[in-house]
Design a protein around this motif. Structure first.
Motif, mmCIF file in Angstrom:
data_model
loop_
_atom_site.group_PDB
_atom_site.id
_atom_site.type_symbol
_atom_site.label_atom_id
_atom_site.label_comp_id
_atom_site.label_asym_id
_atom_site.label_seq_id
_atom_site.Cartn_x
_atom_site.Cartn_y
_atom_site.Cartn_z
ATOM 1 N N SER A 47 -6.282 -19.540 -51.779
ATOM 2 C CA SER A 47 -5.100 -20.214 -52.307
ATOM 3 C C SER A 47 -5.460 -21.601 -52.830
ATOM 4 C CB SER A 47 -4.028 -20.335 -51.219
ATOM 5 O OG SER A 47 -3.657 -19.055 -50.748
ATOM 6 N N ALA A 48 -4.923 -21.917 -54.007
ATOM 7 C CA ALA A 48 -5.148 -23.241 -54.581
ATOM 8 C C ALA A 48 -4.315 -24.271 -53.820
ATOM 9 C CB ALA A 48 -4.778 -23.242 -56.053
ATOM 10 N N ILE A 49 -4.809 -25.473 -53.742
ATOM 11 C CA ILE A 49 -4.045 -26.522 -53.078
ATOM 12 C C ILE A 49 -2.930 -26.993 -54.009
ATOM 13 C CG2 ILE A 49 -6.071 -27.260 -51.783
ATOM 14 C CD1 ILE A 49 -6.191 -29.735 -53.557
ATOM 15 N N ASP A 50 -1.863 -27.469 -53.434
ATOM 16 C CA ASP A 50 -0.731 -27.965 -54.215
ATOM 17 C C ASP A 50 -1.027 -29.397 -54.637
ATOM 18 O OD1 ASP A 50 1.672 -28.802 -55.273
ATOM 19 O OD2 ASP A 50 2.880 -27.763 -53.765
ATOM 20 N N LYS A 51 -1.373 -29.552 -55.913
ATOM 21 C CA LYS A 51 -1.799 -30.862 -56.407
ATOM 22 C C LYS A 51 -0.643 -31.836 -56.581
ATOM 23 C CE LYS A 51 -6.078 -29.237 -58.489
ATOM 24 N NZ LYS A 51 -6.925 -29.168 -59.709
ATOM 25 N N ASN A 52 0.583 -31.384 -56.286
ATOM 26 C CA ASN A 52 1.703 -32.327 -56.257
ATOM 27 C C ASN A 52 1.621 -33.243 -55.039
ATOM 28 O OD1 ASN A 52 3.189 -31.584 -58.601
ATOM 29 N ND2 ASN A 52 3.945 -29.775 -57.528
ATOM 30 N N TYR A 53 0.921 -32.765 -53.997
ATOM 31 C CA TYR A 53 0.892 -33.521 -52.743
ATOM 32 C C TYR A 53 -0.523 -33.778 -52.205
ATOM 33 C CZ TYR A 53 5.558 -31.481 -52.971
ATOM 34 O OH TYR A 53 6.800 -31.078 -53.399
ATOM 35 N N TYR A 54 -1.503 -33.009 -52.690
ATOM 36 C CA TYR A 54 -2.846 -33.097 -52.120
ATOM 37 C C TYR A 54 -3.917 -33.191 -53.205
ATOM 38 C CZ TYR A 54 -0.277 -31.120 -48.149
ATOM 39 O OH TYR A 54 0.644 -30.888 -47.164
ATOM 40 N N LYS A 55 -5.067 -33.675 -52.811
ATOM 41 C CA LYS A 55 -6.269 -33.607 -53.635
ATOM 42 C C LYS A 55 -7.352 -32.905 -52.827
ATOM 43 C CE LYS A 55 -7.948 -38.185 -52.203
ATOM 44 N NZ LYS A 55 -8.367 -39.528 -52.675
ATOM 45 N N GLU A 56 -8.367 -32.433 -53.520
ATOM 46 C CA GLU A 56 -9.430 -31.708 -52.832
ATOM 47 C C GLU A 56 -10.316 -32.661 -52.036
ATOM 48 O OE1 GLU A 56 -11.721 -29.218 -55.354
ATOM 49 O OE2 GLU A 56 -10.085 -27.824 -55.767
ATOM 50 N N GLY A 57 -10.581 -32.240 -50.804
ATOM 51 C CA GLY A 57 -11.508 -32.975 -49.960
ATOM 52 C C GLY A 57 -12.821 -32.225 -49.871
ATOM 53 N N PRO A 58 -13.546 -32.370 -48.768
ATOM 54 C CA PRO A 58 -14.825 -31.660 -48.601
ATOM 55 C C PRO A 58 -14.667 -30.153 -48.722
ATOM 56 C CG PRO A 58 -14.552 -33.381 -46.930
ATOM 57 C CD PRO A 58 -13.246 -33.274 -47.647
ATOM 58 N N ILE A 59 -15.670 -29.514 -49.312
ATOM 59 C CA ILE A 59 -15.669 -28.061 -49.513
ATOM 60 C C ILE A 59 -16.736 -27.430 -48.625
ATOM 61 C CG2 ILE A 59 -16.066 -26.208 -51.181
ATOM 62 C CD1 ILE A 59 -15.120 -28.134 -53.360
ATOM 63 N N SER A 60 -16.388 -26.324 -48.004
ATOM 64 C CA SER A 60 -17.358 -25.586 -47.191
ATOM 65 C C SER A 60 -17.297 -24.113 -47.572
ATOM 66 C CB SER A 60 -17.068 -25.766 -45.695
ATOM 67 O OG SER A 60 -15.772 -25.279 -45.368
ATOM 68 N N TRP A 61 -18.419 -23.405 -47.330
ATOM 69 C CA TRP A 61 -18.511 -21.983 -47.648
ATOM 70 C C TRP A 61 -18.874 -21.200 -46.396
ATOM 71 C CZ3 TRP A 61 -17.357 -19.837 -52.360
ATOM 72 C CH2 TRP A 61 -17.239 -20.716 -53.441
ATOM 73 N N GLU A 62 -18.345 -19.973 -46.338
ATOM 74 C CA GLU A 62 -18.659 -19.090 -45.223
ATOM 75 C C GLU A 62 -18.770 -17.663 -45.745
ATOM 76 O OE1 GLU A 62 -16.866 -17.904 -40.801
ATOM 77 O OE2 GLU A 62 -15.669 -19.079 -42.217
ATOM 78 N N ILE A 63 -19.771 -16.946 -45.259
ATOM 79 C CA ILE A 63 -19.932 -15.546 -45.642
ATOM 80 C C ILE A 63 -19.162 -14.685 -44.652
ATOM 81 C CG2 ILE A 63 -21.542 -13.705 -46.156
ATOM 82 C CD1 ILE A 63 -21.705 -16.155 -47.999
ATOM 83 N N VAL A 64 -18.150 -13.969 -45.157
ATOM 84 C CA VAL A 64 -17.301 -13.141 -44.311
ATOM 85 C C VAL A 64 -17.265 -11.726 -44.897
ATOM 86 C CG1 VAL A 64 -15.004 -12.801 -43.348
ATOM 87 C CG2 VAL A 64 -15.880 -15.123 -43.675
ATOM 88 N N GLU A 65 -17.781 -10.769 -44.142
ATOM 89 C CA GLU A 65 -17.794 -9.367 -44.563
ATOM 90 C C GLU A 65 -18.367 -9.202 -45.961
ATOM 91 O OE1 GLU A 65 -13.847 -7.912 -44.099
ATOM 92 O OE2 GLU A 65 -13.878 -7.994 -41.903
#
Length: 225
Positions: A47-65
């Motif tokens: 899900s994309a963040i709602d840029k009306n209220y938030y900005k992107e912070g640190p990004i992390s990745w995880e391998i799931v299935e």
């Protein structure tokens, strides 16, 4: 095709040729498990963040299935900047809505109630024109008293819109958190709705009465009047 490269921690364009177990292979011929073996993973949409209220912070990745899942930390925007956007939204929507609202005259019909319309009614009254048109283009006989009613109703309605605008601006200025802002722009309210079947016909109870249900809707107080 862009995939997540677990070796570099980046999204990259898949090379046309890759080396798998010492053998050159066309990447578009590889199975997903073979791509995973090379460290490449398809990306699971998030899900994309709602840029009306938030900005992107640190990004992390995880391998799931066997898929790369991206997690973005939401960082709240400064409260003042969010409220500034909301106030502009109120101002812009007010200008659009108040330009030519539909006004119930109380005489059995509604008229366009913008400033230009108000001036036309005033001119009609001064000239003694005895017919006016409603919002649907239908004509109605009108006398001096009727003109006074229409003109005063339009003025009162216009003032009520300004009062509502000022009220909402004051409410926004009083908000103290981002969550408060989110609720203001998506305020829940309940309405009674007729229950209908798949054909659009009303569903009746055992006594033949129409059935109603309570549903929750949401209103953006910055844009809906």
């Amino acid at each position: 095709m862009k995939l997540y490269n677990n070796n570099t921690g980046k999204i990259e364009e898949l090379p046309k040729m890759v080396v798998l177990k010492g053998v050159n292979k066309y990447s578009n011929k590889l199975t997903e498990s073979q791509l995973n073996e090379l460290g490449y993973y398809k990306i699971t949409p998030t899900s994309a963040i709602d840029k009306n209220y938030y900005k992107e912070g640190p990004i992390s990745w995880e391998i799931v299935e066997g898929k790369a899942v991206k997690t973005v930390e939401q960082v709240e925007l400064p409260l003042d900047s969010v409220k500034k956007r909301m106030l502009k939204s109120i101002s812009d929507s007010f200008k659009k809505f108040s330009k030519r609202p539909v006004v119930d005259t109380g005489l059995g019909y509604s008229v366009d109630g913008g400033l230009d319309d108000l001036q036309r009614f005033q001119i009609g009254a001064d000239l003694g024109i005895e017919v006016v048109k409603d919002v649907d283009g239908n004509t109605h006989d009108i006398d001096t008293e009727g003109y006074a009613t229409v003109i005063n109703t339009i003025k009162a309605y216009g003032l009520s819109l300004y009062e509502l605008k000022w009220q909402r601006e004051a409410e926004v200025n009083a908000l103290t958190t981002i969550d408060d802002c989110k609720v203001f722009e998506r305020e829940p309210y309940e309405v009674e709705q007729l229950v209908v079947d798949r054909n659009g016909d009303a569903v009746l109870d055992e006594d033949g009465n129409e059935q109603y249900e309570t549903i929750t809707k949401y209103k953006n107080k910055c844009t809906e009047w």
